[in-house]
Structure formats: C-alpha cells, structure tokens
Write a protein that holds these residues in place. Structure first.
Motif, PDB file in Angstrom:
ATOM      1  N   THR A 214       0.838  -1.201   0.000  1.00 46.12           N
ATOM      2  CA  THR A 214       0.000   0.000   0.000  1.00 46.12           C
ATOM      3  C   THR A 214       0.873   1.251   0.000  1.00 46.12           C
ATOM      4  O   THR A 214       0.607   2.208  -0.739  1.00 46.12           O
ATOM      5  CB  THR A 214      -0.950  -0.009   1.210  1.00 46.12           C
ATOM      6  OG1 THR A 214      -1.758  -1.196   1.148  1.00 46.12           O
ATOM      7  CG2 THR A 214      -1.844   1.220   1.228  1.00 46.12           C
ATOM      8  N   ALA A 215       1.943   1.243   0.799  1.00 45.10           N
ATOM      9  CA  ALA A 215       2.856   2.390   0.827  1.00 45.10           C
ATOM     10  C   ALA A 215       3.513   2.591  -0.540  1.00 45.10           C
ATOM     11  O   ALA A 215       3.626   3.726  -1.017  1.00 45.10           O
ATOM     12  CB  ALA A 215       3.921   2.182   1.898  1.00 45.10           C
ATOM     13  N   PHE A 216       3.945   1.493  -1.175  1.00 46.68           N
ATOM     14  CA  PHE A 216       4.526   1.612  -2.511  1.00 46.68           C
ATOM     15  C   PHE A 216       3.492   2.141  -3.513  1.00 46.68           C
ATOM     16  O   PHE A 216       3.813   2.974  -4.360  1.00 46.68           O
ATOM     17  CB  PHE A 216       5.077   0.273  -3.003  1.00 46.68           C
ATOM     18  CG  PHE A 216       6.454  -0.043  -2.503  1.00 46.68           C
ATOM     19  CD1 PHE A 216       7.521   0.823  -2.716  1.00 46.68           C
ATOM     20  CD2 PHE A 216       6.706  -1.223  -1.827  1.00 46.68           C
ATOM     21  CE1 PHE A 216       8.791   0.537  -2.261  1.00 46.68           C
ATOM     22  CE2 PHE A 216       7.971  -1.523  -1.360  1.00 46.68           C
ATOM     23  CZ  PHE A 216       9.021  -0.643  -1.577  1.00 46.68           C
TER      24      PHE A 216
ATOM     25  N   PRO B 278       6.719   9.135  -7.664  1.00 44.51           N
ATOM     26  CA  PRO B 278       7.149   7.940  -8.397  1.00 44.51           C
ATOM     27  C   PRO B 278       8.661   7.779  -8.508  1.00 44.51           C
ATOM     28  O   PRO B 278       9.159   6.655  -8.415  1.00 44.51           O
ATOM     29  CB  PRO B 278       6.500   8.086  -9.772  1.00 44.51           C
ATOM     30  CG  PRO B 278       6.007   9.484  -9.855  1.00 44.51           C
ATOM     31  CD  PRO B 278       5.875  10.000  -8.468  1.00 44.51           C
ATOM     32  N   ARG B 279       9.400   8.860  -8.670  1.00 39.15           N
ATOM     33  CA  ARG B 279      10.860   8.729  -8.796  1.00 39.15           C
ATOM     34  C   ARG B 279      11.491   8.206  -7.508  1.00 39.15           C
ATOM     35  O   ARG B 279      12.293   7.283  -7.527  1.00 39.15           O
ATOM     36  CB  ARG B 279      11.504  10.061  -9.154  1.00 39.15           C
ATOM     37  CG  ARG B 279      11.318  10.436 -10.589  1.00 39.15           C
ATOM     38  CD  ARG B 279      12.172  11.643 -10.913  1.00 39.15           C
ATOM     39  NE  ARG B 279      11.543  12.393 -11.983  1.00 39.15           N
ATOM     40  CZ  ARG B 279      11.823  13.627 -12.287  1.00 39.15           C
ATOM     41  NH1 ARG B 279      12.725  14.292 -11.600  1.00 39.15           N
ATOM     42  NH2 ARG B 279      11.213  14.232 -13.267  1.00 39.15           N
ATOM     43  N   PHE B 280      11.154   8.823  -6.400  1.00 39.30           N
ATOM     44  CA  PHE B 280      11.680   8.386  -5.109  1.00 39.30           C
ATOM     45  C   PHE B 280      11.270   6.938  -4.820  1.00 39.30           C
ATOM     46  O   PHE B 280      12.076   6.130  -4.365  1.00 39.30           O
ATOM     47  CB  PHE B 280      11.188   9.307  -3.982  1.00 39.30           C
ATOM     48  CG  PHE B 280      11.573   8.811  -2.618  1.00 39.30           C
ATOM     49  CD1 PHE B 280      12.847   9.030  -2.132  1.00 39.30           C
ATOM     50  CD2 PHE B 280      10.666   8.109  -1.836  1.00 39.30           C
ATOM     51  CE1 PHE B 280      13.215   8.558  -0.874  1.00 39.30           C
ATOM     52  CE2 PHE B 280      11.025   7.627  -0.585  1.00 39.30           C
ATOM     53  CZ  PHE B 280      12.302   7.856  -0.107  1.00 39.30           C
ATOM     54  N   THR B 281      10.007   6.626  -5.078  1.00 33.91           N
ATOM     55  CA  THR B 281       9.500   5.276  -4.820  1.00 33.91           C
ATOM     56  C   THR B 281      10.217   4.250  -5.683  1.00 33.91           C
ATOM     57  O   THR B 281      10.548   3.153  -5.214  1.00 33.91           O
ATOM     58  CB  THR B 281       7.977   5.234  -5.072  1.00 33.91           C
ATOM     59  OG1 THR B 281       7.364   6.234  -4.247  1.00 33.91           O
ATOM     60  CG2 THR B 281       7.397   3.876  -4.748  1.00 33.91           C
ATOM     61  N   ARG B 282      10.477   4.605  -6.926  1.00 37.71           N
ATOM     62  CA  ARG B 282      11.206   3.701  -7.826  1.00 37.71           C
ATOM     63  C   ARG B 282      12.610   3.426  -7.303  1.00 37.71           C
ATOM     64  O   ARG B 282      13.094   2.296  -7.330  1.00 37.71           O
ATOM     65  CB  ARG B 282      11.236   4.297  -9.235  1.00 37.71           C
ATOM     66  CG  ARG B 282      11.408   3.283 -10.320  1.00 37.71           C
ATOM     67  CD  ARG B 282      11.155   3.894 -11.707  1.00 37.71           C
ATOM     68  NE  ARG B 282       9.722   4.067 -11.932  1.00 37.71           N
ATOM     69  CZ  ARG B 282       9.107   5.241 -12.110  1.00 37.71           C
ATOM     70  NH1 ARG B 282       9.792   6.360 -12.113  1.00 37.71           N
ATOM     71  NH2 ARG B 282       7.818   5.292 -12.303  1.00 37.71           N
TER      72      ARG B 282
END
Length: 143
Positions: free
Chosen positions: A99-101, A109-113
C-alpha cells in the motif's frame, strides 16, 4: 484496521483531488514493487537488525533463517499484542508495504522507484547469497 483504512482512504481522496488517481503502475514498476514489498516486509518483521524496533511488542524465541530471528508476540495489553502480531508477520506487513509503494507511485514515483529498486537489489543479493552458500556446501560435500 481502522488506521489502515483511514490512511488508504485519505491517500485515495488526495489522489483524486490532485488528479493522480488515473496513473497506472507499469509492469516494470510492479515487479520492483513486488520484490521490494517482499524484502521490506521481511526486513521489518524478521531481520535481526530491526529486532530493537519490534522489542516492545515481541520477545526473542530463537534464531530463524540467515540473519533472521523468530519472535513471540507479547500478550500484555490488547494494543501491544495487536501491534506485535503485525510487526512479526511478513505476510501482514506486506499489505502495508504494498500500500505504501502504491501511494508512493501515485505521489512520488521517482523516489518510490529508487527505494523499490534498492530493496529489490537487496532481495536479489539475499537470494544470491543463499544460492552461493548452497553451492559451496554441495562442493564441499563432494570433494
């Protein structure tokens, strides 16, 4: 469950207001998210290095897999017990991690990637370490 539902609901509402709710997660990002979720959930629930974070809610029982520990949930207090169940269960934490992702891919999106990529690399390295140890044991057994 109330906390999880509230956080997911607020994130969904914020995504709708910001217009990010129509973003799709690419198959590549889904693979990163899957491996990253697996590693993050195991790291938080089983890894020896994170056991001090779980200590208020769990008790050490024994060594688990490589670098992992097995812990029992503390029974004092219903909230403490519930948190102990969550933080010691990789399957339970995986729901929170995924869920956090998902929220991360909507808003950052960049940081998460990058975060998912790092966790995916660590998961891959873990599997390579286990494979190496198994091959080493096999070679030593046949020599």
């Amino acid at each position: 469950m109330t906390l999880f539902g509230g956080l997911a609901g607020v994130a969904g509402a914020a995504a709708a207001v910001r217009g990010t709710s129509s973003r799709r997660i690419s198959p590549y990002d889904l693979l990163l998210m899957t491996a990253g979720t697996h590693k993050l959930a195991r790291l938080m629930s089983k890894d020896a290095i994170t056991s001090p974070l779980r200590m208020p809610f769990t008790r050490y029982r024994e060594t688990g897999g490589p670098g992992e520990v097995m812990e029992d949930v503390r029974s004092e207090g219903s909230l403490r017990h519930a948190i102990g169940e969550l933080v010691s269960c990789p399957f339970c934490l995986a729901v929170w991690a995924a869920t956090a992702f998902s929220i991360g891919f909507l808003f950052a999106p960049r940081f998460t990637r990058v975060a998912a990529s790092a966790l995916t690399a660590i998961a891959g390295a873990d599997y390579l370490q286990l494979l190496y140890a198994q091959l080493q044991q096999s070679a030593e057994g046949t020599s």
